[in-house]
Design an enzyme around this catalytic site. Structure first.
Site: not given
Ligand SMILES: *Cc1c(COP(=O)(O)O)cnc(C)c1O
Length: 399
Positions: A141, A226, A255
Site C-alpha cells: 500500500f 516506504d 504518518k
C-alpha cells in the site's frame, strides 16, 4: 455540546462516504487514550493509524506547536524558515545522510520518490529508457493519489480509476525468483514497504530485501523504502530498514512525523540529493514552520528509551498474541515492535471483534474481514497491553 448521533448524521450528510467508521465521536486525546463526547475513555490501539506514535498530545509536541504558533505558522517556499531547515537536517542525519524533500502526506512522499526515480533514469539513460518499470510488491500500500495508487497492486482499489499510471510491475511477496524475473535494465525503481502495514503486517524477508538491493544495484535502479507506517520507531528501531542488512536509496516517511499534523518527507542518499532540480517538484504546504516544529519535537521524543519500550512491550504483545494462536482462537500472529496483526480463526469476524472491543473501551482496527491490527502508541504500559490481551483471551466474541 451536541449528541454523538447528531455529529455522525451531519458527517454522513456532508462528507463523502469514503471511510468505514466506528460510531465513536472523539473529543479529547491524551497519551494512549481518547475520550468521546460523552466522556467515555478508550485505549487507542490504533494510534490514529500510526500517526500518534508518541501518544496523543505529547507534552513536548504540544509545547513546540504552542511556541511556534506565537511566531509563524506558514511563510511559503519563496523564503526560508528555521524549523524546516532543522527538520531536513535532522531527518538526513538519522537516516541516509542525503537531502530531503518536505511534503504533507504519505502518498505525496511516494509521488516525490517516484518522480525522483524517473528523473534519475531520465538523466542517466536518456528520455526514452526512462519509460521503464517500477517493481512493487504484492500486498503493498503506497497511497491513494494516482501514482501511489498505481503502485498499490490491489484490484478493488485500482479498477474504478483506470487508466492508471503505466509502468508498474508486481513481484510476489518474498518470492526472490519473481523479483528477479521482473528486473532488467529497463527497471528504474524497486519500491517496498519493509513491513507491509495495510495488507496485515506482512514482513518482507531478509532474503527478498537483500535481493532487491542487489537487483537495484545491478540495473542502476532506485531502491525506495516506504516507511510511512513502519518507520519512526514503530518496529523498535527508528527505521525498519535498520533491522535488515540493506540501506535503500530513498526512504519515504509521513504518518507520525509531526505527531498528528500533516507532514511527509522523501529522504535521499547523498548520491541522489541533486536529482530533483530547480522547478522539478514542489508543495505549497511542504516544510511549513508549525508542522516542522512539531516534527522536530516528535524526533526528540523518539529516543533510545522510547525505542527500548517499543521493543519490550512489543515482545509482550507478540507473546500474548502467540498464546491466543496456541489456544486455537487465531491462526497466526505477525509483527515486530508495536506493529502486529492477528489472523482470526474460523468464522470470527475481525470487524465484529473491533466493534465489540469498542464497547469495552478499546479502539482496534481490522485490515480485512479476518485480520486484526495492533498499532498502539509507544507510551502504553504493560497494563494496557495486558488489558487488550485479556479482552482477546476472555471475550466470547473470540470463541
Ligand atoms: C498510510 C500509508 C501511505 C499513505 O499515506 P497518506 O498520508 O494517507 O497519503 C503510504 N504508504 C504506507 C506504507 C502507508 O501506511
Amino acid at each position: 455540546m451536541s449528541a454523538p448521533d447528531e455529529t455522525i448524521a451531519l458527517a454522513a450528510r456532508c462528507t463523502m462516504a469514503t471511510y468505514e467508521r466506528l460510531p465513536l465521536v472523539a473529543e479529547r486525546g491524551e497519551g494512549a487514550y481518547i475520550w468521546d463526547v460523552g466522556g467515555k475513555r478508550y485505549l487507542d490501539f490504533t494510534s490514529g493509524i500510526s500517526v500518534c506514535n508518541v501518544g496523543h498530545r505529547h507534552p513536548d509536541v504540544v509545547a513546540a506547536i504552542k511556541g511556534q504558533l506565537g511566531k509563524l505558522i506558514h511563510s511559503s517556499n519563496l523564503i526560508y524558515n528555521r524549523p524546516a531547515a532543522e527538520l531536513a537536517a535532522r531527518l538526513s542525519e538519522v537516516s541516509l545522510g542525503g537531502k530531503v524533500f518536505l511534503c504533507n502526506s504519505g502518498a505525496e512522499a511516494n509521488e516525490g520518490a517516484i518522480k525522483l526515480a524517473r528523473k534519475r533514469a531520465f538523466m542517466e539513460r536518456g528520455e526514452r529508457s526512462a519509460q521503464g518499470s517500477i517493481v512493487v510488491c504484492e500486498g503493498a500500500f503506497h497511497g491513494r493519489t494516482l501514482g501511489a495508487l498505481s503502485a498499490t497492486p490491489q484490484v478493488e482499489k485500482q479498477r474504478p480509476f483506470e487508466p492508471l499510471v503505466p509502468g508498474f510491475a508486481v513481484a510476489k511477496r518474498n518470492d526472490v525468483e519473481s523479483l528477479r524475473s521482473l528486473c532488467d535494465d529497463a527497471t528504474i525503481a524497486i519500491m517496498l514497504e519493509p513491513v507491509q502495514g495495510e495488507s496485515g503486517v506482512n514482513i518482507l524477508s531478509q532474503e527478498f530485501i537483500a535481493e532487491a538491493r542487489l537487483l537495484a544495484d545491478r540495473h542502476r535502479a532506485t531502491l525506495i523504502f516506504d516507511e510511512v507506517q513502519c518507520g519512526l520507531g514503530r518496529t523498535g528501531t527508528l527505521w525498519a530498514y535498520q533491522q535488515t542488512d540493506v540501506v535503500p536509496d530513498l526512504v519515504t516517511v509521513a504518518k507520525s512525523l509531526a505527531g498528528g499534523l500533516p507532514a511527509g518527507a522523501v529522504i535521499a542518499r547523498p548520491e541522489l540529493s541533486g536529482t530533483l532540480e530547480l522547478g522539478d517538484h514542489g508543495s505549497t504546504f511542504g516544510g511549513g514552520a508549525l508542522v516542522a516544529a512539531a516534527a522536530l519535537a516528535v524526533l526528540d521524543a523518539i529516543d533510545e528509551e522510547m525505542l527500548a519500550q517499543v521493543d519490550e512491550l512489543g515482545q509482550m504483545l507478540g507473546a500474548g498474541l502467540t498464546e491466543i494462536v496456541e489456544a486455537g482462537k487465531a491462526i497466526e500472529a505477525r509483527g515486530r515492535g508495536l506493529i502486529w496483526a492477528l489472523d482470526l480463526a474460523g468464522s470470527t469476524s475481525a470487524r465484529e471483534v473491533v466493534r465489540c472491543a469498542l464497547g469495552e473501551g478499546i479502539l482496534l482496527s481490522a485490515t480485512s474481514e479476518s485480520t486484526l491490527r495492533f498499532l498502539p502508541p509507544f507510551v502504553i504500559g504493560s497494563e494496557e497491553v495486558q488489558s487488550v490481551l485479556d479482552f482477546l483471551k476472555n471475550n466470547p466474541i473470540m470463541d
